[in-house]
Design a protein around this motif. Structure first.
Motif, PDB file in Angstrom:
ATOM      1  N   PRO A 301       0.816  -1.221   0.000  1.00  0.00           N
ATOM      2  CA  PRO A 301       0.000   0.000   0.000  1.00  0.00           C
ATOM      3  C   PRO A 301       0.844   1.263   0.000  1.00  0.00           C
ATOM      4  CG  PRO A 301       0.029  -0.985   2.188  1.00  0.00           C
ATOM      5  CD  PRO A 301       0.729  -1.954   1.279  1.00  0.00           C
ATOM      6  N   ALA A 302       0.222   2.360  -0.475  1.00  0.00           N
ATOM      7  CA  ALA A 302       0.948   3.627  -0.550  1.00  0.00           C
ATOM      8  C   ALA A 302      -0.044   4.787  -0.605  1.00  0.00           C
ATOM      9  CB  ALA A 302       1.860   3.660  -1.765  1.00  0.00           C
ATOM     10  N   ILE A 303       0.457   5.961  -0.235  1.00  0.00           N
ATOM     11  CA  ILE A 303      -0.256   7.217  -0.431  1.00  0.00           C
ATOM     12  C   ILE A 303       0.514   8.030  -1.452  1.00  0.00           C
ATOM     13  CG2 ILE A 303      -0.944   9.404   0.618  1.00  0.00           C
ATOM     14  CD1 ILE A 303      -1.327   7.902   3.254  1.00  0.00           C
ATOM     15  N   LEU A 304      -0.188   8.503  -2.458  1.00  0.00           N
ATOM     16  CA  LEU A 304       0.402   9.425  -3.417  1.00  0.00           C
ATOM     17  C   LEU A 304      -0.033  10.826  -3.022  1.00  0.00           C
ATOM     18  CD1 LEU A 304      -0.282   7.631  -6.833  1.00  0.00           C
ATOM     19  CD2 LEU A 304       1.677   7.382  -5.328  1.00  0.00           C
ATOM     20  N   ASP A 305       0.909  11.646  -2.538  1.00  0.00           N
ATOM     21  CA  ASP A 305       0.586  13.025  -2.238  1.00  0.00           C
ATOM     22  C   ASP A 305       0.052  13.702  -3.499  1.00  0.00           C
ATOM     23  OD1 ASP A 305       0.954  15.278  -0.146  1.00  0.00           O
ATOM     24  OD2 ASP A 305       1.851  16.111  -1.961  1.00  0.00           O
ATOM     25  N   ALA A 306      -0.733  14.771  -3.303  1.00  0.00           N
ATOM     26  CA  ALA A 306      -1.445  15.395  -4.417  1.00  0.00           C
ATOM     27  C   ALA A 306      -0.537  15.738  -5.591  1.00  0.00           C
ATOM     28  CB  ALA A 306      -2.166  16.645  -3.920  1.00  0.00           C
ATOM     29  N   HIS A 307       0.651  16.262  -5.313  1.00  0.00           N
ATOM     30  CA  HIS A 307       1.568  16.635  -6.391  1.00  0.00           C
ATOM     31  C   HIS A 307       1.986  15.413  -7.196  1.00  0.00           C
ATOM     32  CE1 HIS A 307       5.366  18.389  -8.095  1.00  0.00           C
ATOM     33  NE2 HIS A 307       4.545  19.398  -8.259  1.00  0.00           N
ATOM     34  N   ALA A 308       2.313  14.331  -6.490  1.00  0.00           N
ATOM     35  CA  ALA A 308       2.709  13.087  -7.163  1.00  0.00           C
ATOM     36  C   ALA A 308       1.528  12.463  -7.891  1.00  0.00           C
ATOM     37  CB  ALA A 308       3.283  12.105  -6.146  1.00  0.00           C
ATOM     38  N   ALA A 309       0.320  12.567  -7.306  1.00  0.00           N
ATOM     39  CA  ALA A 309      -0.858  11.969  -7.918  1.00  0.00           C
ATOM     40  C   ALA A 309      -1.195  12.629  -9.249  1.00  0.00           C
ATOM     41  CB  ALA A 309      -2.045  12.066  -6.965  1.00  0.00           C
ATOM     42  N   GLY A 310      -0.939  13.949  -9.370  1.00  0.00           N
ATOM     43  CA  GLY A 310      -1.200  14.635 -10.628  1.00  0.00           C
ATOM     44  C   GLY A 310      -0.348  14.088 -11.757  1.00  0.00           C
ATOM     45  N   VAL A 311       0.939  13.894 -11.481  1.00  0.00           N
ATOM     46  CA  VAL A 311       1.832  13.322 -12.493  1.00  0.00           C
ATOM     47  C   VAL A 311       1.414  11.892 -12.809  1.00  0.00           C
ATOM     48  CG1 VAL A 311       4.218  12.732 -13.040  1.00  0.00           C
ATOM     49  CG2 VAL A 311       3.716  14.794 -11.722  1.00  0.00           C
ATOM     50  N   PHE A 312       1.061  11.147 -11.780  1.00  0.00           N
ATOM     51  CA  PHE A 312       0.603   9.769 -11.939  1.00  0.00           C
ATOM     52  C   PHE A 312      -0.570   9.692 -12.912  1.00  0.00           C
ATOM     53  CE2 PHE A 312      -2.657   6.781 -10.342  1.00  0.00           C
ATOM     54  CZ  PHE A 312      -2.006   5.567 -10.500  1.00  0.00           C
ATOM     55  N   PHE A 313      -1.592  10.537 -12.727  1.00  0.00           N
ATOM     56  CA  PHE A 313      -2.754  10.508 -13.605  1.00  0.00           C
ATOM     57  C   PHE A 313      -2.408  10.987 -15.010  1.00  0.00           C
ATOM     58  CE2 PHE A 313      -5.788   9.666 -10.229  1.00  0.00           C
ATOM     59  CZ  PHE A 313      -6.781   9.003 -10.919  1.00  0.00           C
ATOM     60  N   HIS A 314      -1.555  11.995 -15.108  1.00  0.00           N
ATOM     61  CA  HIS A 314      -1.164  12.473 -16.436  1.00  0.00           C
ATOM     62  C   HIS A 314      -0.527  11.348 -17.242  1.00  0.00           C
ATOM     63  CE1 HIS A 314       0.503  15.161 -19.543  1.00  0.00           C
ATOM     64  NE2 HIS A 314       1.551  14.358 -19.481  1.00  0.00           N
ATOM     65  N   GLU A 315       0.395  10.630 -16.626  1.00  0.00           N
ATOM     66  CA  GLU A 315       1.146   9.613 -17.360  1.00  0.00           C
ATOM     67  C   GLU A 315       0.323   8.359 -17.633  1.00  0.00           C
ATOM     68  OE1 GLU A 315       3.840   9.939 -18.841  1.00  0.00           O
ATOM     69  OE2 GLU A 315       4.581  11.809 -18.002  1.00  0.00           O
ATOM     70  N   ILE A 316      -0.297   7.792 -16.594  1.00  0.00           N
ATOM     71  CA  ILE A 316      -0.877   6.470 -16.800  1.00  0.00           C
ATOM     72  C   ILE A 316      -2.328   6.528 -17.279  1.00  0.00           C
ATOM     73  CG2 ILE A 316       0.630   5.604 -14.976  1.00  0.00           C
ATOM     74  CD1 ILE A 316      -1.878   5.022 -13.344  1.00  0.00           C
ATOM     75  N   PHE A 317      -2.994   7.674 -17.095  1.00  0.00           N
ATOM     76  CA  PHE A 317      -4.377   7.781 -17.559  1.00  0.00           C
ATOM     77  C   PHE A 317      -4.500   8.699 -18.768  1.00  0.00           C
ATOM     78  CE2 PHE A 317      -8.603   9.670 -17.636  1.00  0.00           C
ATOM     79  CZ  PHE A 317      -9.393   8.530 -17.657  1.00  0.00           C
ATOM     80  N   GLY A 318      -3.981   9.921 -18.645  1.00  0.00           N
ATOM     81  CA  GLY A 318      -4.197  10.936 -19.667  1.00  0.00           C
ATOM     82  C   GLY A 318      -3.793  10.509 -21.066  1.00  0.00           C
ATOM     83  N   HIS A 319      -2.630   9.897 -21.209  1.00  0.00           N
ATOM     84  CA  HIS A 319      -2.162   9.498 -22.544  1.00  0.00           C
ATOM     85  C   HIS A 319      -3.028   8.390 -23.140  1.00  0.00           C
ATOM     86  CE1 HIS A 319       1.308  12.016 -22.993  1.00  0.00           C
ATOM     87  NE2 HIS A 319       1.773  11.672 -21.818  1.00  0.00           N
ATOM     88  N   ARG A 320      -3.675   7.619 -22.293  1.00  0.00           N
ATOM     89  CA  ARG A 320      -4.471   6.495 -22.797  1.00  0.00           C
ATOM     90  C   ARG A 320      -5.883   6.891 -23.201  1.00  0.00           C
ATOM     91  NH1 ARG A 320      -0.485   4.579 -19.752  1.00  0.00           N
ATOM     92  NH2 ARG A 320       0.482   2.626 -20.445  1.00  0.00           N
ATOM     93  N   VAL A 321      -6.257   8.148 -22.967  1.00  0.00           N
ATOM     94  CA  VAL A 321      -7.562   8.609 -23.439  1.00  0.00           C
ATOM     95  C   VAL A 321      -7.419   9.643 -24.552  1.00  0.00           C
ATOM     96  CG1 VAL A 321      -8.773   8.073 -21.306  1.00  0.00           C
ATOM     97  CG2 VAL A 321      -7.722  10.335 -21.573  1.00  0.00           C
ATOM     98  N   GLU A 322      -6.225   9.768 -25.124  1.00  0.00           N
ATOM     99  CA  GLU A 322      -6.022  10.617 -26.299  1.00  0.00           C
ATOM    100  C   GLU A 322      -6.554   9.856 -27.514  1.00  0.00           C
ATOM    101  OE1 GLU A 322      -2.103  13.002 -24.597  1.00  0.00           O
ATOM    102  OE2 GLU A 322      -1.841  11.103 -25.654  1.00  0.00           O
ATOM    103  N   GLY A 323      -7.622  10.385 -28.106  1.00  0.00           N
ATOM    104  CA  GLY A 323      -8.459   9.621 -29.020  1.00  0.00           C
ATOM    105  C   GLY A 323      -7.768   9.007 -30.219  1.00  0.00           C
ATOM    106  N   HIS A 324      -6.809   9.714 -30.821  1.00  0.00           N
ATOM    107  CA  HIS A 324      -6.212   9.197 -32.055  1.00  0.00           C
ATOM    108  C   HIS A 324      -5.535   7.850 -31.846  1.00  0.00           C
ATOM    109  CE1 HIS A 324      -2.722  10.984 -30.073  1.00  0.00           C
ATOM    110  NE2 HIS A 324      -1.971  10.264 -30.868  1.00  0.00           N
ATOM    111  N   ARG A 325      -5.096   7.570 -30.612  1.00  0.00           N
ATOM    112  CA  ARG A 325      -4.416   6.293 -30.348  1.00  0.00           C
ATOM    113  C   ARG A 325      -5.349   5.102 -30.570  1.00  0.00           C
ATOM    114  NH1 ARG A 325       0.175   8.025 -28.213  1.00  0.00           N
ATOM    115  NH2 ARG A 325       0.153   9.949 -26.988  1.00  0.00           N
TER     116      ARG A 325
END
Length: 566
Positions: A301-325
């Motif tokens: 288990p882990a806690i991602l502080d808010a700053h780290a969580a933002g980067v986490f979502f950008h990398e592992i979620f955001g790129h995977r919902v870019e439609g052209h992919r």
């Protein structure tokens, strides 16, 4: 009702007239318009004329001042222009970007998404020089598009379920007022003195290897003129202050920390007093990291502080919902068939909002009025109460999503694809940070773990979305603590990389607080480097995985570092 309608009509007429008046005053826009009109008329004589021509010109003027340990290391002003020409052959339903099954038969392994290289462009508004540059690039682009189009027409067509290759969108006319002159936008001498003073703060610690400060000032004017009738000129201004310090650990490993400040103008950068306190805190943390133990590979288990969580979502979620992919068969297409399925906890929603220019008084780097295909920006709720609802769309349609939602973006001179903007994680079920810690400790005991992790800060990361490499991510934490289940004080550790695969990680997110933090950065992908922001609360994750990070050694100095006493 009639009065309101009449008022709106008059407002539209006035606004359009204003845009036209401004466009007439913009010499570069007029030249681009004239050449586009000439090209469209000339191509009507071709056997297979293009159905769309678009010109993008990015005009940039800026300054950069860098200092290290109290001394200026570089100082320059620059001005540049980059152009990108989009020529499409065929029609909206089938053109030169169309995916096909037999890629080898056409000798083109790509799908027409992203790429390209910035092309130089005349800096002076010399009509013939500018028109010649556009003409030459249009000739090249047309020949290439025509050849690819003919090859794809003859190749085996991919079953695209009637999905068009280019969406039809309403033309827009919008022209911003002229930008200010660079010399009136910031005070070079004042900032030179400030940056020297800030970087000199690192001299107080003899173990610091790097104590760098840089300021980037930018004034950008972006032109888009298309054969559909779109005429957009929009401005972007920014000031970006970046501070980086590194220290040599007792075993020789070099450990970095960084801090950045962003504003739409230099006046939005914090005061010297605030920055000095931040640098002092950075040096204190560097001193602690110097003797911190190296972490072992871990899962738990882990806690991602808010700053780290933002980067986490950008990398592992955001790129995977870019439609052209999702139109690229080489992509992993993580979420392609998951519309209306639960992908996150029901308490979480994910919004990409390029219309948001400030959040809690802080400027947002992912703000823009129109995207790079001329589509008006708007908020896009990609996840609603944990369920996936849509994707980030450019003018490249995908199955069930035929229109752009204003996220076609590119660096100047590069080809446009769907990209992120301002990512905001919304949380309806708030668990205070103390509650997240209790959940962490309870889960440690349940999993028979001596400790869990608290990721306080990160400096970036990367992800792979393709099929021919593991569909994984790697986040680079800089400040990480062990949180012990037996109540011992948290322990700072170093040498940790946060790794994993997206779907497994999403399934383990269990709770979030409401202490939002902002990560400002620049994202690199197919269409170059673009400005983005991530805003997130802290997250409790039931299970994460770490590995040891790559070690960067610097030889121990053979003699003492110089000082004022020498």
């Amino acid at each position: 009702m009639l009065r309101t309608l009449l008022f709106l009509l008059l407002s539209c007429i006035f606004s359009t007239g204003l845009c036209i008046a401004q466009s007439q005053a913009d010499t570069l826009l007029t030249i681009i318009e004239e050449e586009l009109t000439r090209e469209v008329e000339a191509f009507k004589k071709a056997d297979t004329p293009p159905y769309y021509i678009g010109y993008r010109v990015n005009e940039y003027q800026g300054a950069n001042i860098s200092a290290s340990f109290g001394s200026i290391t570089s100082k320059d002003h620059s001005r540049s222009r980059a152009m990108a020409v989009d020529v499409r052959v065929g029609d909206y339903s089938f053109d030169n970007t169309h995916p096909v099954d037999d890629l080898e038969s056409i000798g083109n392994p790509g799908f027409g998404f992203g790429g390209g290289q910035p092309n130089s462009f005349p800096l002076d508004n010399h009509p013939l020089a500018i028109k010649t540059a556009l003409w030459e690039e249009t000739q090249t682009a047309y020949r290439s598009s025509l050849a690819v189009y003919k090859s794809k027409k003859n190749a085996k067509k991919k079953d695209s379920h009637g999905i068009p290759d280019f969406s039809k969108e309403k033309p827009i006319v919008h022209v911003d007022a002229s930008l200010p002159a660079l010399q009136t936008f910031y005070n070079p001498q004042q900032w030179t003195d400030r940056i020297k003073q800030i970087s000199a703060l690192f001299l107080a610690n003899p173990n610091v290897v790097q104590g760098d400060v840089s300021l980037e000032i930018g004034l950008e004017r972006r032109y888009l003129v298309t054969s559909e009738g779109t005429r957009i000129v929009q401005n972007r201004t920014y000031a970006y202050l970046f501070i980086r310090g590194t220290i040599r650990a007792t075993d020789g490993d070099v450990l970095p920390l960084s801090k950045s400040y962003f504003g739409f103008s230099p006046t939005e950068i914090p005061s010297d007093e605030i920055i000095s306190k931040d640098v002092a805190a950075m040096m204190d943390m560097l001193n602690q990291l110097r003797t911190a133990p190296i972490a072992e590979p871990y899962t738990g288990p882990a806690i991602l502080d808010a700053h780290a969580a933002g980067v986490f979502f950008h990398e592992i979620f955001g790129h995977r919902v870019e439609g052209h992919r999702l139109k690229d068969e080489y992509d992993g297409q993580t979420f392609k068939d998951k519309i209306d399925e639960r992908v996150l906890p029901a308490s979480l929603s994910v919004v990409f909002d390029p219309t948001m220019d400030f959040f809690k008084g802080q400027a947002l780097n992912g703000y823009y009025q129109y995207d790079d295909q001329g589509i008006k920006s708007k908020p896009v709720r990609v996840v609603e109460n944990g369920s996936l609802k849509t994707f980030l769309m450019s003018r490249t349609p995908i199955e069930n999503f035929n229109s752009s939602n204003g996220h076609g973006r590119a660096q100047g001179g590069m080809d446009v694809v769907a990209r992120q903007s301002n990512l905001i994680i919304e949380n309806k079920k708030v668990v205070p940070i103390e509650g997240l810690r209790k959940m962490l400790i309870a889960e440690c005991k349940k999993q028979n773990k001596k400790y869990g992790y608290l990721f306080k800060d990160v400096e970036g990361g990367f992800t792979n979305t393709g099929r021919f490499m593991p569909n994984a991510f790697n986040i680079f934490p800089t400040v990480v603590y062990r949180v012990y289940a037996d109540g011992r004080p948290d322990e700072l550790v170093r040498g940790v990389d946060l790794i994993g695969t997206p779907l497994a990680m999403f399934a383990e997110i269990k709770a979030a607080d409401d202490q939002y933090k902002i990560f400002t950065g620049f994202c690199g992908a197919e269409s170059g480097s673009i400005p983005v922001t991530a805003i997130s609360p802290s997250l409790f994750v039931k299970r994460i995985e770490t590995q040891k990070k790559a070690v960067e050694h610097v030889d121990k100095p053979l003699t003492p570092r110089p000082s004022n006493a020498n």
